[in-house]
Design an enzyme around this catalytic site. Structure first.
Site, PDB file in Angstrom:
ATOM      1  N   TYR A 167     -15.532  -3.052  15.967  1.00  0.00           N
ATOM      2  CA  TYR A 167     -15.077  -3.740  17.179  1.00  0.00           C
ATOM      3  C   TYR A 167     -15.536  -2.967  18.417  1.00  0.00           C
ATOM      4  CZ  TYR A 167     -11.746  -6.046  13.976  1.00  0.00           C
ATOM      5  OH  TYR A 167     -11.150  -6.749  12.958  1.00  0.00           O
ATOM      6  N   PHE A 223       0.832  -1.207   0.000  1.00  0.00           N
ATOM      7  CA  PHE A 223       0.000   0.000   0.000  1.00  0.00           C
ATOM      8  C   PHE A 223       0.875   1.269   0.000  1.00  0.00           C
ATOM      9  CE2 PHE A 223      -2.421   2.703   3.290  1.00  0.00           C
ATOM     10  CZ  PHE A 223      -3.076   3.453   2.331  1.00  0.00           C
ATOM     11  N   ASN A 277     -13.726   5.493  15.590  1.00  0.00           N
ATOM     12  CA  ASN A 277     -14.043   4.548  14.515  1.00  0.00           C
ATOM     13  C   ASN A 277     -15.497   4.654  14.055  1.00  0.00           C
ATOM     14  OD1 ASN A 277     -11.452   3.584  14.641  1.00  0.00           O
ATOM     15  ND2 ASN A 277     -11.958   1.851  15.964  1.00  0.00           N
ATOM     16  N   LYS A 300       7.255  -4.204  15.553  1.00  0.00           N
ATOM     17  CA  LYS A 300       7.769  -2.949  14.965  1.00  0.00           C
ATOM     18  C   LYS A 300       8.664  -2.226  15.975  1.00  0.00           C
ATOM     19  CE  LYS A 300       6.950  -1.351  11.413  1.00  0.00           C
ATOM     20  NZ  LYS A 300       7.527  -1.546  10.042  1.00  0.00           N
ATOM     21  N   THR A 342       5.701   2.751  12.812  1.00  0.00           N
ATOM     22  CA  THR A 342       4.324   3.114  13.169  1.00  0.00           C
ATOM     23  C   THR A 342       4.259   3.814  14.520  1.00  0.00           C
ATOM     24  OG1 THR A 342       2.234   2.124  13.853  1.00  0.00           O
ATOM     25  CG2 THR A 342       4.135   0.730  14.025  1.00  0.00           C
ATOM     26  N   ASP A 343       3.211   4.599  14.708  1.00  0.00           N
ATOM     27  CA  ASP A 343       3.004   5.231  16.023  1.00  0.00           C
ATOM     28  C   ASP A 343       2.538   4.222  17.066  1.00  0.00           C
ATOM     29  OD1 ASP A 343       0.416   4.806  15.048  1.00  0.00           O
ATOM     30  OD2 ASP A 343      -0.318   6.804  15.529  1.00  0.00           O
ATOM     31  N   GLU A 344       2.167   3.006  16.607  1.00  0.00           N
ATOM     32  CA  GLU A 344       1.621   2.020  17.552  1.00  0.00           C
ATOM     33  C   GLU A 344       2.674   1.545  18.548  1.00  0.00           C
ATOM     34  OE1 GLU A 344      -1.043  -0.820  15.714  1.00  0.00           O
ATOM     35  OE2 GLU A 344      -1.520   0.584  14.110  1.00  0.00           O
ATOM     36  N   TYR A 373       1.838  -7.040  16.678  1.00  0.00           N
ATOM     37  CA  TYR A 373       2.319  -6.194  15.566  1.00  0.00           C
ATOM     38  C   TYR A 373       3.203  -5.070  16.092  1.00  0.00           C
ATOM     39  CZ  TYR A 373       2.209  -2.342  12.169  1.00  0.00           C
ATOM     40  OH  TYR A 373       2.559  -1.286  11.343  1.00  0.00           O
ATOM     41  N   LEU A 426      -9.600  -1.121   8.286  1.00  0.00           N
ATOM     42  CA  LEU A 426     -10.956  -0.606   8.520  1.00  0.00           C
ATOM     43  C   LEU A 426     -11.593   0.083   7.307  1.00  0.00           C
ATOM     44  CD1 LEU A 426     -13.291  -0.091  10.519  1.00  0.00           C
ATOM     45  CD2 LEU A 426     -12.197   2.093  11.048  1.00  0.00           C
ATOM     46  N   ARG A 483      -8.345   6.874  16.138  1.00  0.00           N
ATOM     47  CA  ARG A 483      -7.127   6.822  15.328  1.00  0.00           C
ATOM     48  C   ARG A 483      -6.933   8.175  14.655  1.00  0.00           C
ATOM     49  NH1 ARG A 483      -6.863   3.056  18.122  1.00  0.00           N
ATOM     50  NH2 ARG A 483      -6.504   0.857  17.621  1.00  0.00           N
TER      51      ARG A 483
HETATM   52  P1  NAD Z   1       1.245  -3.563   3.350  1.00  0.00           P
HETATM   53  O1  NAD Z   1       0.873  -4.759   4.170  1.00  0.00           O
HETATM   54  O2  NAD Z   1       0.242  -2.971   2.427  1.00  0.00           O
HETATM   55  O3  NAD Z   1       2.526  -3.904   2.450  1.00  0.00           O
HETATM   56  C1  NAD Z   1       3.615  -4.620   2.941  1.00  0.00           C
HETATM   57  C2  NAD Z   1       4.450  -5.044   1.742  1.00  0.00           C
HETATM   58  O4  NAD Z   1       5.588  -5.773   2.253  1.00  0.00           O
HETATM   59  C3  NAD Z   1       3.715  -5.980   0.786  1.00  0.00           C
HETATM   60  O5  NAD Z   1       3.946  -5.571  -0.550  1.00  0.00           O
HETATM   61  C4  NAD Z   1       4.332  -7.335   1.048  1.00  0.00           C
HETATM   62  O6  NAD Z   1       4.347  -8.177  -0.091  1.00  0.00           O
HETATM   63  C5  NAD Z   1       5.748  -6.958   1.477  1.00  0.00           C
HETATM   64  N1  NAD Z   1       6.343  -7.982   2.340  1.00  0.00           N
HETATM   65  C6  NAD Z   1       5.766  -8.562   3.432  1.00  0.00           C
HETATM   66  N2  NAD Z   1       6.614  -9.485   3.943  1.00  0.00           N
HETATM   67  C7  NAD Z   1       7.741  -9.463   3.181  1.00  0.00           C
HETATM   68  C8  NAD Z   1       8.956 -10.171   3.224  1.00  0.00           C
HETATM   69  N3  NAD Z   1       9.177 -11.111   4.145  1.00  0.00           N
HETATM   70  N4  NAD Z   1       9.908  -9.889   2.305  1.00  0.00           N
HETATM   71  C9  NAD Z   1       9.684  -8.931   1.358  1.00  0.00           C
HETATM   72  N5  NAD Z   1       8.536  -8.249   1.253  1.00  0.00           N
HETATM   73  C10 NAD Z   1       7.570  -8.514   2.161  1.00  0.00           C
HETATM   74  O7  NAD Z   1       1.790  -2.502   4.396  1.00  0.00           O
HETATM   75  P2  NAD Z   1       1.661  -0.913   4.405  1.00  0.00           P
HETATM   76  O8  NAD Z   1       0.397  -0.552   5.054  1.00  0.00           O
HETATM   77  O9  NAD Z   1       1.990  -0.391   3.057  1.00  0.00           O
HETATM   78  O10 NAD Z   1       2.833  -0.547   5.414  1.00  0.00           O
HETATM   79  C11 NAD Z   1       4.178  -0.381   4.954  1.00  0.00           C
HETATM   80  C12 NAD Z   1       5.071  -0.068   6.141  1.00  0.00           C
HETATM   81  O11 NAD Z   1       4.605   1.110   6.791  1.00  0.00           O
HETATM   82  C13 NAD Z   1       5.086  -1.159   7.202  1.00  0.00           C
HETATM   83  O12 NAD Z   1       6.395  -1.282   7.679  1.00  0.00           O
HETATM   84  C14 NAD Z   1       4.151  -0.635   8.282  1.00  0.00           C
HETATM   85  O13 NAD Z   1       4.530  -1.132   9.551  1.00  0.00           O
HETATM   86  C15 NAD Z   1       4.378   0.856   8.162  1.00  0.00           C
HETATM   87  N6  NAD Z   1       3.235   1.696   8.571  1.00  0.00           N
HETATM   88  C16 NAD Z   1       1.985   1.459   8.062  1.00  0.00           C
HETATM   89  C17 NAD Z   1       0.929   2.284   8.425  1.00  0.00           C
HETATM   90  C18 NAD Z   1      -0.457   2.089   7.869  1.00  0.00           C
HETATM   91  O14 NAD Z   1      -1.398   2.756   8.310  1.00  0.00           O
HETATM   92  N7  NAD Z   1      -0.660   1.224   6.896  1.00  0.00           N
HETATM   93  C19 NAD Z   1       1.151   3.348   9.313  1.00  0.00           C
HETATM   94  C20 NAD Z   1       2.444   3.554   9.809  1.00  0.00           C
HETATM   95  C21 NAD Z   1       3.478   2.727   9.424  1.00  0.00           C
HETATM   96  P1  TYD Z   2      -6.998  -1.085  11.359  1.00  0.00           P
HETATM   97  O1  TYD Z   2      -7.395  -0.484  10.055  1.00  0.00           O
HETATM   98  O2  TYD Z   2      -6.842  -2.569  11.444  1.00  0.00           O
HETATM   99  O3  TYD Z   2      -5.666  -0.332  11.821  1.00  0.00           O
HETATM  100  P2  TYD Z   2      -4.915  -0.366  13.268  1.00  0.00           P
HETATM  101  O4  TYD Z   2      -5.440  -1.511  14.049  1.00  0.00           O
HETATM  102  O5  TYD Z   2      -3.488  -0.561  12.870  1.00  0.00           O
HETATM  103  O6  TYD Z   2      -5.197   0.962  13.891  1.00  0.00           O
HETATM  104  O7  TYD Z   2      -8.078  -0.651  12.449  1.00  0.00           O
HETATM  105  C1  TYD Z   2      -8.390   0.721  12.656  1.00  0.00           C
HETATM  106  C2  TYD Z   2      -9.368   0.780  13.800  1.00  0.00           C
HETATM  107  O8  TYD Z   2     -10.599   0.182  13.387  1.00  0.00           O
HETATM  108  C3  TYD Z   2      -8.929   0.001  15.028  1.00  0.00           C
HETATM  109  O9  TYD Z   2      -9.364   0.683  16.203  1.00  0.00           O
HETATM  110  C4  TYD Z   2      -9.663  -1.326  14.914  1.00  0.00           C
HETATM  111  C5  TYD Z   2     -10.951  -0.928  14.211  1.00  0.00           C
HETATM  112  N1  TYD Z   2     -11.538  -1.944  13.325  1.00  0.00           N
HETATM  113  C6  TYD Z   2     -12.896  -2.267  13.428  1.00  0.00           C
HETATM  114  O10 TYD Z   2     -13.623  -1.732  14.283  1.00  0.00           O
HETATM  115  N2  TYD Z   2     -13.408  -3.183  12.562  1.00  0.00           N
HETATM  116  C7  TYD Z   2     -12.648  -3.804  11.625  1.00  0.00           C
HETATM  117  O11 TYD Z   2     -13.171  -4.651  10.847  1.00  0.00           O
HETATM  118  C8  TYD Z   2     -11.264  -3.462  11.523  1.00  0.00           C
HETATM  119  C9  TYD Z   2     -10.368  -4.119  10.505  1.00  0.00           C
HETATM  120  C10 TYD Z   2     -10.760  -2.515  12.391  1.00  0.00           C
END
Ligand code: NAD
Ligand code: TYD
Length: 350
Positions: A213, A12, A255, A160, A131-133, A156, A196, A220
């Site tokens: 949930y 993503f 949410n 991280k 991540t901020d988590e 998770y 979500l 968030r």
């Molecule tokens: P995502 O799950 O959409 O993408 C992860 C990508 O990593 C995928 O293309 C997957 O194929 C690849 N991947 C997974 N395991 C692998 C492995 N073993 N070797 C090589 N490639 C592998 O994740 P995202 O939401 O795009 O997040 C990207 C990064 O940003 C992550 O490190 C995540 O912790 C961080 N992040 C995400 C968010 C968010 O809201 N999505 C927020 C803050 C930080």
């Molecule tokens: P999510 O998108 O999984 O991100 P994160 O857990 O990393 O914050 O979830 C965002 C928020 O939405 C989180 O508080 C969990 C809630 N949630 C639901 O209520 N229903 C759902 O089906 C999902 C996936 C998340």
């Protein structure tokens, strides 16, 4: 000529970052290393796949020998590391997958960078996208700052946090030039529909239940994915070695409120009567150990690097809904097969 390795570039956030770098820095060689797990999808990058400064490499960061050989062959001078297992719910059912990719995979990359850069680390950079988590869960008040103590609460976030610690340990011990950013929840095109917002978009489209949930009161902070990509660009080019930057949207939502807003936007776009989609909201069993609130203070990146989010939330959400409605084939493809069986299992009781 810079040789930048972006890991997780088919995911993503990674796909938006790869596109930004390919277009903005035509003199860089950009390598996208991705294992193409369920979350990785080369369809995300069709528009740039033939660019001359772009190379895709399919491979797994957990394979240390492969990673060492890759660095020996290409001699990358920079790494922007995003590859990860990224979904909290999956980390609850399979924590080890998160240890393997997020912790061991990161250490494999650190080792390869250390070896490759041993003689000269000038102009090299290892950037860990996190991540901020890692900071845990907030009550009603307060914000995460760069010096907030780590207190991860889910498998998770624990994975991280661990990888962040390894990155900083390599800076301290081996003088690896590193930088870390910790970002809030992203939303936007190409997000896998288990998180979500895309999950709800997909379910509203098909008039399926929207699983909320607990009571839906968890909060968030939401940031448009392209704004995260521009923040990563700023940190990569201007961030100080050894520093951490928090990235956020100044945009907190409960949410239940965000899902209600999404329902209203989609009713309009789909020509449905007002209130139709809100009827799909279904409160389900809470996530185990569900963090209550995340909120980022993004003043440092604003004051030091001049980055701020570019989009208003409602505009970003509309763009996102439009993208999912216009990209039916993408959505059908990623919601078939392995994902569908996970989805069916996860929500069979909702
Ligand atoms: P995502 O799950 O959409 O993408 C992860 C990508 O990593 C995928 O293309 C997957 O194929 C690849 N991947 C997974 N395991 C692998 C492995 N073993 N070797 C090589 N490639 C592998 O994740 P995202 O939401 O795009 O997040 C990207 C990064 O940003 C992550 O490190 C995540 O912790 C961080 N992040 C995400 C968010 C968010 O809201 N999505 C927020 C803050 C930080
Ligand atoms: P999510 O998108 O999984 O991100 P994160 O857990 O990393 O914050 O979830 C965002 C928020 O939405 C989180 O508080 C969990 C809630 N949630 C639901 O209520 N229903 C759902 O089906 C999902 C996936 C998340």
């Amino acid at each position: 000529m810079k040789k930048v390795l972006i890991t997780g570039g088919a995911g993503f956030i990674g796909s938006h970052l790869v596109r930004l770098f390919i277009r903005k820095y035509p003199d860089y060689s950009v390598y996208n290393l991705d294992a193409l797990t369920y979350a990785g999808n080369l369809e995300n990058l069709m528009d740039i796949q033939d660019h001359e400064n772009y190379t895709f490499i399919k491979g797994n960061i957990c394979d240390a020998a492969f990673i060492d050989a890759l660095f020996a062959e290409h001699k990358f001078d920079s790494v922007i590391h995003l590859a990860a297992e990224s979904h909290v719910d999956r980390s609850i059912t399979d924590p080890l997958a998160f240890v393997n990719t997020n912790v061991i995979g990161t250490v494999n990359l650190l080792n390869a960078a250390k070896k490759t850069w041993a003689d000269n680390m000038d102009d090299c950079r290892f950037y860990h996208v996190s991540t901020d988590e890692v900071y845990g869960s907030l009550g009603d008040e307060g914000f995460f700052l760069e010096d907030t103590s780590y207190d991860p609460q889910s498998p998770y976030s624990a994975s991280k946090a661990s990888s962040d610690h390894f990155v900083r340990a390599y800076a301290n011990t081996y003088k690896l030039p590193v930088v870390v950013s910790n970002c809030s929840n992203n939303y936007g095109p190409n997000q896998f529909p288990e998180k979500l917002l895309p999950l709800c978009i997909n379910n509203i489209k098909h008039s399926k239940p929207l699983p909320i949930y607990g009571k839906g009161e968890n909060i968030r902070d939401w940031l448009y994915v392209i704004d995260h990509a521009t923040a990563i660009d700023s940190v990569f080019h201007q961030g100080k070695n050894g520093d951490t930057y928090n990235i956020g949207g100044f945009n907190e939502w409960k949410n239940i409120d965000i899902v209600r807003l999404l329902c209203d936007i989609m009713d309009k776009k789909l020509g449905r009567d007002e209130g139709t989609s809100q009827k799909l909201i279904t409160f389900v069993k809470d996530r185990a150990g569900h963090d209550m609130r995340y909120a980022i203070d993004a003043s440092k990146i604003k004051d030091e690097l001049g980055w701020i989010p570019s989009l208003q939330f409602e505009e970003g959400l509309e763009n996102t809904v439009d993208w999912y409605l216009e990209n039916e084939v993408w959505l059908e493809n990623v919601t078939s097969g392995a994902y569908q069986s996970y989805y069916d299992k996860q929500y069979s009781n909702s």
